[in-house]
Design an enzyme around this catalytic site. Structure first.
Site, short mmCIF file in Angstrom:
data_model
loop_
_atom_site.label_atom_id
_atom_site.label_comp_id
_atom_site.label_asym_id
_atom_site.label_seq_id
_atom_site.Cartn_x
_atom_site.Cartn_y
_atom_site.Cartn_z
CE LYS A 200 -86.23 -31.86 -104.01
NZ LYS A 200 -87.39 -32.55 -104.71
CD GLU A 275 -81.55 -47.42 -102.20
OE1 GLU A 275 -80.96 -47.46 -103.05
OE2 GLU A 275 -82.74 -47.27 -101.55
CB CYS A 309 -82.23 -48.66 -106.27
SG CYS A 309 -82.96 -49.09 -104.60
CD GLU A 406 -80.16 -47.59 -111.13
OE1 GLU A 406 -80.97 -48.06 -110.36
OE2 GLU A 406 -79.73 -46.55 -110.92
#
Length: 504
Positions: A200, A275, A309, A406
């Site tokens: 996806k 992750e 990330c 973040e």
């Protein structure tokens, strides 16, 4: 076919890229392109201009089910028992086709995500290397022998061995920041292990996954081995995570979404690899080589515009070099070329969408309101697209939102420290719920390894940042995820171990 504008801001692309964008993009299920079960379509936009680049069909839960059926039939129909050499040959063929179409794939990645072309080109090259790497590992899948249990051998001879078998049907939910790389780094070990797959793509950046489907078909993979289902996370992603016919989910994205995937996976206790987010520490010691550290620390934050990330956005600068480091970082930031990813010399492209750009700007406003000192940047550039100038805050403290959260943008938060105590430095670096990456900058071999050993992250670099490669395991501690990708560890994610004891 739909005729759309070609929103490249005056920059040329190859004819193959233009032709690909003009297609109506469908779902790739059971080896063929097919319409979605519903009548929904979405548009993907060039984030540098905001103009429509292509449109694609939106899958529904029924399409996910069709893909699962196709993947299960392919798994049971022979792929799981195929020879490793045959799987390896297909992976190598796919790598060759990707190399042939490298220009188109790189251009699509730029148009979809906004990344600079030099990074997109490097990404395609890394993907081909990854496919060759896992093609090589396919032939190394093997079991062991061990001592059989005593209650079997007390009156007879016996033999115990193990088999490594593919997990089954796997689902891969891909983020928008490096979409082609994320698709390949999940598909390559899954296919090498003998699993079948459903991918996806992010609804923000579906193009390279769709182009990859063309190449998978051309390479000769059996129908159903790889399926691509476009759609939203709330519909297609949720259906994949909760589907009882899927044996494993691999996801890269936000920690919040990762939690929802774990909850959805509980139904059949499918295996999950995650992750997730990061807020990586960058520790600059007083003896650091600033000629190396200044550009290295800057790019630790600004690589992909901070939309990655492992971005090193929490900078810990020793008081002895703090001012010199910041002065150099400010100068480097102000010299960077912020432009359309196709523009020559571009170092930072736009944020992926206006919504994400607004989120980043919200954090910049928050930093100012919390008392951080803005040293450079902090503004959205006056042009189409969501371009944000490289931004540096100093005078930051551990409790500030720009230090703890973040941001996923080109925003650096610098903190000063004055100790040489290794444990105290590690405590500062580890003051985060995340633990994905980090780096240490010093000319002292002893300090480098002591600090690296104490940073609670799955990946730490010394005098560089984000030193990832297909052969190096990568993953996080804490809220940065479960499991590892890349390396042999990623192949192991897609294998089960079966023990067999035979009484002779």
């Amino acid at each position: 076919m739909t005729t759309l504008p070609l929103p490249f801001d005056g920059h040329s692309v190859s004819d193959s890229t233009r032709a690909f964008l003009q297609r109506d993009h469908l779902l790739f299920i059971d080896g063929a392109w097919r319409d979605a079960s519903g009548d929904g379509w979405m548009e993907t936009r060039d984030p540098a201009t905001g103009l429509v680049a292509a449109r694609f069909a939106i899958g529904e839960a029924a399409d996910v089910n069709a893909a699962v059926v196709a993947a299960r039939n392919a798994f049971d129909g022979g792929w799981a028992r195929s020879q490793p050499a045959a799987r390896a040959a297909l992976l190598r063929r796919l790598a060759d086709l990707m190399q042939r179409d490298a220009q188109m794939l790189a251009e699509l990645e730029v148009i979809d995500s906004g990344m600079p072309l030099f990074i997109a080109s490097l990404t395609v090259s890394n993907c081909t290397e990854m496919l060759h790497y896992y093609a090589g590992l396919a032939g190394t899948i093997e079991g062991t022998t061990t001592t059989p249990p005593a209650h079997v051998t007390h009156d007879a001879e016996a033999f115990t061995y193990t088999l490594r078998e593919p997990v089954g049907v796997t689902a891969h939910i891909i983020p928008w920041n490096v979409p082609l790389s994320m698709a390949v780094l999940k598909l390559a070990p899954s296919l090498a292990a003998g699993c079948t797959a459903i991918v996806k793509p992010s609804e923000e950046t579906p193009l390279t996954a769709l182009a990859l489907a063309d190449l998978i078909a051309e390479a000769g993979f059996p129908a159903g081995v790889v399926n691509i289902v476009n759609g939203t996370g709330g519909t297609v992603g949720a259906a994949l995570a909760g589907h009882p016919g899927i044996d494993k989910v691999a996801f890269t994205g936000s920690t919040a979404t990762g939690r929802r995937i774990v909850e959805a996976a509980l139904g059949n206790l499918k295996k999950v690899t995650l992750e997730l987010g990061g807020k990586s520490p960058v520790v600059v010691m007083p003896d650091a080589d600033l000629a190396l550290a200044i550009p290295g620390v800057a790019m630790a934050t600004y690589f992909l515009g901070g939309q990655n990330c492992m971005a090193g956005t929490r900078i810990f600068a020793h008081a002895d070099i703090h001012d010199a480091l910041v002065e150099g970082l400010v100068a480097f930031s102000q010299s960077m070329v912020v432009d359309h990813g196709l523009a020559p010399g571009c170092q930072i492209g736009p944020m992926v969408s206006p919504a994400h750009g607004a989120k980043v700007m919200g954090y910049i406003a928050r930093g100012l309101s919390e008392g951080a000192v803005l040293r450079t940047g902090g503004e959205r550039l006056d042009r189409p697209g969501s371009f944000i100038a490289p931004t540096i805050f100093t005078g930051t403290t551990p409790d500030m939102g720009i230090v703890q959260d973040e941001i996923f943008g080109p925003v650096m938060a610098v903190q000063s420290f004055d100790t040489l105590d290794i444990d105290a430095i590690a405590a500062m670096a580890n003051n985060s719920p995340y633990g994905l990456s980090g780096s240490v900058w010093t000319t002292s071999l002893s300090s480098a390894h002591k600090i690296a050993a104490r940073i609670r992250s799955g990946h730490v670099s010394i005098n560089c940042h984000g030193a990832v490669a297909h052969n190096i395991p990568f993953g996080g501690y804490g809220q940065s995820g479960w499991g590892r990708e890349f390396g042999r560890e990623s192949l192991d994610n897609y294998l089960e171990t079966k023990a067999v004891t035979a009484r002779l």
